[in-house]
Design a protein around this motif. Structure first.
Motif, PDB file in Angstrom:
ATOM      1  N   LYS A  80       1.002  -1.299  -0.011  1.00  0.00           N
ATOM      2  CA  LYS A  80      -0.120   0.204  -0.174  1.00  0.00           C
ATOM      3  C   LYS A  80       0.914   1.197  -0.006  1.00  0.00           C
ATOM      4  N   ASN A  81       1.936   1.178   0.929  1.00  0.00           N
ATOM      5  CA  ASN A  81       2.759   2.449   0.897  1.00  0.00           C
ATOM      6  C   ASN A  81       3.657   2.476  -0.381  1.00  0.00           C
ATOM      7  N   LEU A  82       3.951   1.387  -1.064  1.00  0.00           N
ATOM      8  CA  LEU A  82       4.639   1.589  -2.353  1.00  0.00           C
ATOM      9  C   LEU A  82       3.847   1.960  -3.412  1.00  0.00           C
ATOM     10  N   GLN A  83       2.529   1.966  -3.321  1.00  0.00           N
ATOM     11  CA  GLN A  83       1.560   2.006  -4.446  1.00  0.00           C
ATOM     12  C   GLN A  83       1.325   3.691  -4.228  1.00  0.00           C
ATOM     13  N   THR A  84       1.231   4.020  -3.036  1.00  0.00           N
ATOM     14  CA  THR A  84       1.225   5.441  -2.734  1.00  0.00           C
ATOM     15  C   THR A  84       2.475   6.450  -3.106  1.00  0.00           C
ATOM     16  N   ASN A  85       3.472   5.857  -2.747  1.00  0.00           N
ATOM     17  CA  ASN A  85       4.909   6.437  -3.094  1.00  0.00           C
ATOM     18  C   ASN A  85       4.990   6.732  -4.621  1.00  0.00           C
ATOM     19  N   VAL A  86       4.856   5.623  -5.271  1.00  0.00           N
ATOM     20  CA  VAL A  86       4.921   5.484  -6.766  1.00  0.00           C
ATOM     21  C   VAL A  86       3.989   6.548  -7.330  1.00  0.00           C
ATOM     22  N   LYS A  87       2.693   6.601  -6.996  1.00  0.00           N
ATOM     23  CA  LYS A  87       1.632   7.312  -7.624  1.00  0.00           C
ATOM     24  C   LYS A  87       2.205   8.685  -7.317  1.00  0.00           C
ATOM     25  N   GLU A  88       2.446   9.300  -6.014  1.00  0.00           N
ATOM     26  CA  GLU A  88       2.610  10.598  -5.852  1.00  0.00           C
ATOM     27  C   GLU A  88       3.999  11.002  -6.636  1.00  0.00           C
ATOM     28  N   SER A  89       4.878  10.290  -6.499  1.00  0.00           N
ATOM     29  CA  SER A  89       6.144  10.615  -7.216  1.00  0.00           C
ATOM     30  C   SER A  89       5.912  10.718  -8.811  1.00  0.00           C
ATOM     31  N   VAL A  90       5.332   9.865  -9.248  1.00  0.00           N
ATOM     32  CA  VAL A  90       4.990   9.991 -10.870  1.00  0.00           C
ATOM     33  C   VAL A  90       4.138  11.357 -10.973  1.00  0.00           C
ATOM     34  N   MET A  91       3.037  11.424 -10.344  1.00  0.00           N
ATOM     35  CA  MET A  91       1.997  12.467 -10.633  1.00  0.00           C
ATOM     36  C   MET A  91       2.954  13.927 -10.303  1.00  0.00           C
ATOM     37  N   SER A  92       3.746  13.898  -9.226  1.00  0.00           N
ATOM     38  CA  SER A  92       4.359  15.268  -8.880  1.00  0.00           C
ATOM     39  C   SER A  92       5.316  15.512 -10.132  1.00  0.00           C
ATOM     40  N   LEU A  93       6.120  14.660 -10.420  1.00  0.00           N
ATOM     41  CA  LEU A  93       7.291  14.924 -11.386  1.00  0.00           C
ATOM     42  C   LEU A  93       6.971  15.065 -12.875  1.00  0.00           C
ATOM     43  N   THR A  94       5.898  14.263 -13.253  1.00  0.00           N
ATOM     44  CA  THR A  94       5.450  14.419 -14.733  1.00  0.00           C
ATOM     45  C   THR A  94       3.934  15.022 -14.861  1.00  0.00           C
ATOM     46  N   GLY A  95       3.247  15.253 -13.897  1.00  0.00           N
ATOM     47  CA  GLY A  95       1.838  15.748 -13.987  1.00  0.00           C
ATOM     48  C   GLY A  95       0.789  14.779 -14.717  1.00  0.00           C
ATOM     49  N   LEU A  96       1.125  13.854 -14.928  1.00  0.00           N
ATOM     50  CA  LEU A  96       0.344  12.492 -15.568  1.00  0.00           C
ATOM     51  C   LEU A  96      -0.435  11.936 -14.334  1.00  0.00           C
ATOM     52  N   SER A  97      -1.771  11.676 -14.662  1.00  0.00           N
ATOM     53  CA  SER A  97      -2.840  11.145 -13.758  1.00  0.00           C
ATOM     54  C   SER A  97      -2.190   9.693 -13.684  1.00  0.00           C
ATOM     55  N   VAL A  98      -1.859   9.106 -12.648  1.00  0.00           N
ATOM     56  CA  VAL A  98      -1.860   7.723 -12.589  1.00  0.00           C
ATOM     57  C   VAL A  98      -2.932   7.089 -12.120  1.00  0.00           C
ATOM     58  N   VAL A  99      -3.441   6.145 -13.161  1.00  0.00           N
ATOM     59  CA  VAL A  99      -4.881   5.451 -13.167  1.00  0.00           C
ATOM     60  C   VAL A  99      -4.800   4.223 -12.296  1.00  0.00           C
ATOM     61  N   GLU A 100      -3.402   3.337 -12.023  1.00  0.00           N
ATOM     62  CA  GLU A 100      -3.260   2.342 -11.405  1.00  0.00           C
ATOM     63  C   GLU A 100      -1.888   1.926 -11.232  1.00  0.00           C
ATOM     64  N   VAL A 101      -1.575   1.453  -9.874  1.00  0.00           N
ATOM     65  CA  VAL A 101      -0.255   1.043  -9.633  1.00  0.00           C
ATOM     66  C   VAL A 101      -0.419  -0.597  -9.085  1.00  0.00           C
ATOM     67  N   ASN A 102      -0.059  -1.468 -10.075  1.00  0.00           N
ATOM     68  CA  ASN A 102      -0.117  -2.921  -9.845  1.00  0.00           C
ATOM     69  C   ASN A 102       1.100  -3.359  -9.275  1.00  0.00           C
ATOM     70  N   VAL A 103       0.995  -4.302  -7.975  1.00  0.00           N
ATOM     71  CA  VAL A 103       2.223  -4.733  -7.748  1.00  0.00           C
ATOM     72  C   VAL A 103       2.215  -6.026  -7.361  1.00  0.00           C
ATOM     73  N   LYS A 104       3.199  -7.065  -7.848  1.00  0.00           N
ATOM     74  CA  LYS A 104       3.255  -8.349  -8.101  1.00  0.00           C
ATOM     75  C   LYS A 104       4.440  -8.504  -6.961  1.00  0.00           C
TER      76      LYS A 104
END
Length: 122
Positions: A80-104
């Motif tokens: 859950k922390n991983l999904q949040t960290n990745v989503k926030e990093s990508v959104m803040s640095l690129t401006g792209l909307s992150v629709v999903e972060v799937n973790v295996k």
């Protein structure tokens, strides 16, 4: 298209940002290059795009991560922390909307394995 032109962000850029955010997440031992490569080929900061797959559109992105979790960590909390960290990093640095972060989660690392892997990478 804006008045000044289009901005396109490559898959490699998004994958690098996602990979760096992932390995900085507490409880993540490293990225996995896939089961076929085996756990011995876990990766750290030198090649963070391994274990990351992305689909980037004009305005949004979807991210898939394959990770190794440290033994003793609560896997669901780490993910859950991983999904949040990745989503926030990508959104803040690129401006792209992150629709999903799937973790295996592809493996669990014991502290000795993590230390050995990091020493080999350096």
């Amino acid at each position: 298209m804006s008045e000044t032109g289009d901005i396109r962000i490559s898959n490699d850029v998004v994958a690098t940002i996602a990979g760096l955010a992932a390995i900085e997440t507490p409880g993540i031992a490293g990225m996995s290059g896939g089961i076929s490569e085996g756990l011995a080929k876990r990766l750290s900061g030198k090649n963070v795009q391994k274990g990351v797959s992305v689909e980037v559109g004009k305005l949004e992105t979807a991210i898939d991560l394959r990770v190794i979790v440290n033994y003793g960590s609560k896997i669901h909390e780490v993910c859950k922390n991983l999904q949040t960290n990745v989503k926030e990093s990508v959104m803040s640095l690129t401006g792209l909307s992150v629709v999903e972060v799937n973790v295996k989660v592809e493996g669990v690392a014991f502290q000795e394995e993590v230390t050995e892997t990091l020493q080999r990478v350096k």
